[in-house]
Design a protein around this motif. Structure first.
Motif, short mmCIF file in Angstrom:
data_model
loop_
_atom_site.label_atom_id
_atom_site.label_comp_id
_atom_site.label_asym_id
_atom_site.label_seq_id
_atom_site.Cartn_x
_atom_site.Cartn_y
_atom_site.Cartn_z
N UNK A 159 0.77 -1.24 0.00
CA UNK A 159 0.00 0.00 0.00
C UNK A 159 0.79 1.28 0.00
N UNK A 160 2.09 1.24 -0.20
CA UNK A 160 2.85 2.48 -0.28
C UNK A 160 2.60 3.13 -1.63
N UNK A 161 2.35 4.43 -1.66
CA UNK A 161 2.12 5.10 -2.94
C UNK A 161 3.42 5.21 -3.73
N UNK A 162 3.28 5.27 -5.04
CA UNK A 162 4.45 5.45 -5.87
C UNK A 162 4.93 6.89 -5.73
N UNK A 163 6.11 7.17 -6.23
CA UNK A 163 6.65 8.53 -6.14
C UNK A 163 5.77 9.49 -6.91
N UNK A 164 5.25 9.07 -8.07
CA UNK A 164 4.39 9.93 -8.87
C UNK A 164 3.12 10.29 -8.11
N UNK A 165 2.52 9.32 -7.41
CA UNK A 165 1.31 9.58 -6.64
C UNK A 165 1.60 10.52 -5.48
N UNK A 166 2.75 10.38 -4.85
CA UNK A 166 3.10 11.24 -3.73
C UNK A 166 3.27 12.68 -4.22
#
Length: 65
Positions: free
Chosen positions: A51-58
């Protein structure tokens, strides 16, 4: 010859509680550090699975705020 008496010593409890607080903060900091190192060692696919967001989502989340 020096004379030492504990009868006139100040209350040591504030010192003990501040040392205990310092120790608790140091332990919590070390545990956070270890958890971060474990997470950094995981693969990208595993991070996505838990469930960790990707860098793009962050980046999108911070730009929207």
């Amino acid at each position: 010859m020096a004379f030492f008496s504990l009868e006139h010593a100040s209350d040591p409890r504030p010192l003990v509680s501040s040392l205990a607080g310092l120790r608790a903060r140091a332990v919590a900091s070390w545990q956070r550090h270890r958890a971060e190192r474990v997470l950094e060692s995981l693969s990208y696919d595993t991070l996505k699975d838990i469930g960790f967001p990707s860098v793009d989502m962050a980046r999108k989340d911070t730009q929207a705020k």
